[in-house]
Enzyme design. Structure first.
Site, PDB file in Angstrom:
ATOM      1  N   ASP A  95       0.834  -1.241   0.015  1.00 41.85           N
ATOM      2  CA  ASP A  95       0.017   0.153  -0.168  1.00 41.85           C
ATOM      3  C   ASP A  95       0.915   1.365  -0.018  1.00 41.85           C
ATOM      4  O   ASP A  95       0.203   2.168  -0.419  1.00 41.85           O
ATOM      5  CB  ASP A  95      -0.890  -0.007   1.139  1.00 41.85           C
ATOM      6  CG  ASP A  95      -0.345  -0.320   2.414  1.00 41.85           C
ATOM      7  OD1 ASP A  95       0.470   0.697   3.022  1.00 41.85           O
ATOM      8  OD2 ASP A  95      -0.012  -1.353   2.906  1.00 41.85           O
ATOM      9  N   ASP A 164       6.864  -5.145   6.754  1.00 40.67           N
ATOM     10  CA  ASP A 164       5.305  -4.969   7.147  1.00 40.67           C
ATOM     11  C   ASP A 164       4.686  -6.120   6.442  1.00 40.67           C
ATOM     12  O   ASP A 164       4.093  -6.087   5.402  1.00 40.67           O
ATOM     13  CB  ASP A 164       5.011  -3.513   6.313  1.00 40.67           C
ATOM     14  CG  ASP A 164       3.639  -3.167   6.552  1.00 40.67           C
ATOM     15  OD1 ASP A 164       2.974  -3.923   7.049  1.00 40.67           O
ATOM     16  OD2 ASP A 164       2.943  -2.323   5.673  1.00 40.67           O
ATOM     17  N   TYR A 232      -7.593  -3.899  14.125  1.00 46.13           N
ATOM     18  CA  TYR A 232      -7.017  -4.873  13.803  1.00 46.13           C
ATOM     19  C   TYR A 232      -7.525  -5.964  15.143  1.00 46.13           C
ATOM     20  O   TYR A 232      -8.098  -5.312  16.122  1.00 46.13           O
ATOM     21  CB  TYR A 232      -5.466  -5.000  14.053  1.00 46.13           C
ATOM     22  CG  TYR A 232      -4.484  -4.508  12.929  1.00 46.13           C
ATOM     23  CD1 TYR A 232      -4.949  -4.603  11.568  1.00 46.13           C
ATOM     24  CD2 TYR A 232      -3.343  -3.835  13.093  1.00 46.13           C
ATOM     25  CE1 TYR A 232      -4.452  -4.275  10.560  1.00 46.13           C
ATOM     26  CE2 TYR A 232      -2.467  -3.338  12.080  1.00 46.13           C
ATOM     27  CZ  TYR A 232      -3.264  -3.524  10.668  1.00 46.13           C
ATOM     28  OH  TYR A 232      -2.444  -3.277   9.645  1.00 46.13           O
TER      29      TYR A 232
END
Ligand code: SPM
Length: 288
Positions: A95, A164, A232
């Site tokens: 992203d 990540d 999350y």
């Protein structure tokens, strides 16, 4: 990877055997993109209250409403722990949000970026321009490929390496294993620092304990930093840090007021505070 998540009556529910019996649901207004890449199912939703949401194989990767917390901490905790980071490697995070954060550090000269799934970059450039702006940085060099293979081909090259990753099911699994961490260590320069997506000690004790064990064995300094991220599982995720020298629990450089004004989550105070563990987690980590 098998996708257990569901859409029912306009609500997306994230269901995964990694966090059994608990599920976060977000109300969605539209499916903006849905396609299977060679690696995973990629879905991009417009949520009603939390902006756009990127989902890989049914697992929430980010929402526009809270992405800053994770991306800022994953980038700035290791970068402010290092005295002079100039060469940085980011693995995963197609992203571009972590790249965006790394790019805020003027002293950084080279940002190598390795992502296995080019389709995640493409969808982010199209739908998440506030994150994918990281790719516009002239210091960024994009390498499409397997992070594990990349790391083993680059020795003594980086001051800071940031991983990540998605969760350790599907393409991200290998990034949670000892040989990958050995590769990260050998790719570091003298005094180098690594920071990896460290899961949650509430949701995945064994996985986190294993990451702590690996980093304690391989690195001179080790730490686990906690981040609050409402979307999350359990609202919590961690960063696992390892260093060949610098202390990671305190920033070693000051943050200018103009830099601070660009951020929403990271502060020098939260850098330090994020390493303070609840008693059960401290006891667990101390026993390793
Ligand atoms: N740049 C954002 C990419 C996000 N990478 C991490 C995603 C983790 C998703 N699952 C969280 C599970 C927490 N225990």
């Amino acid at each position: 990877m098998k996708n257990y998540s569901k859409i029912n009556d306009g609500w997306f529910s994230e269901i995964c055997p990694m966090w059994p019996g608990i599920s976060l649901s977000l109300e969605i207004e539209a499916i903006l993109y849905s396609k299977k890449s060679p690696y995973q199912q990629i879905d991009l939703y417009q949520t009603r209250n939390h902006g756009k949401m990127l989902v890989l194989d049914g697992i929430i990767q980010l929402t526009e409403s809270d992405e800053f917390a994770y991306q800022e901490m994953l980038a700035h905790v290791p970068l402010f722990a290092h005295p002079h980071p100039e060469t940085v490697l980011v693995i995963g995070g197609g992203d571009g949000g972590v790249l965006r954060e790394v790019g805020r550090h003027d002293g950084v000269k080279i940002i190598d970026f390795c992502e296995i799934d080019e389709a995640v970059i493409d969808v982010s450039k199209e739908f998440l321009p506030d994150m994918a702006c990281g790719f516009d940085d002239p210091r960024v060099r994009v390498h499409i490929g397997d992070g594990n293979a990349y790391i083993h081909g680059h020795k003594n090259k980086y001051d800071v390496i940031i991983v990540d990753s998605s969760d350790p099911i599907g393409p991200g699994e290998i990034l949670f294993e000892q040989p990958f961490y050995e590769g990260l260590k050998s790719a570091l320069k003298h005094n180098g620092v690594i920071a990896t997506q460290g899961e949650s000690f509430f949701m995945h004790k064994e996985c986190v304990a294993n990451l702590v064990k690996i980093t304690k064995e391989l690195f001179v300094v080790q730490g686990y930093s906690s981040i609050l991220v409402p979307t999350y599982p359990g609202g919590h995720i961690g960063i696992c840090l390892g260093s060949l020298g610098p202390e990671v629990k305190k920033p070693c450089r000051s943050l200018s007021e103009s830099f601070q004004q660009q951020l929403k989550y990271y502060t020098p105070q939260i850098h330090e505070a994020s390493f303070v563990l609840p008693y059960f987690a401290k006891t667990l980590f101390d026993s390793i």
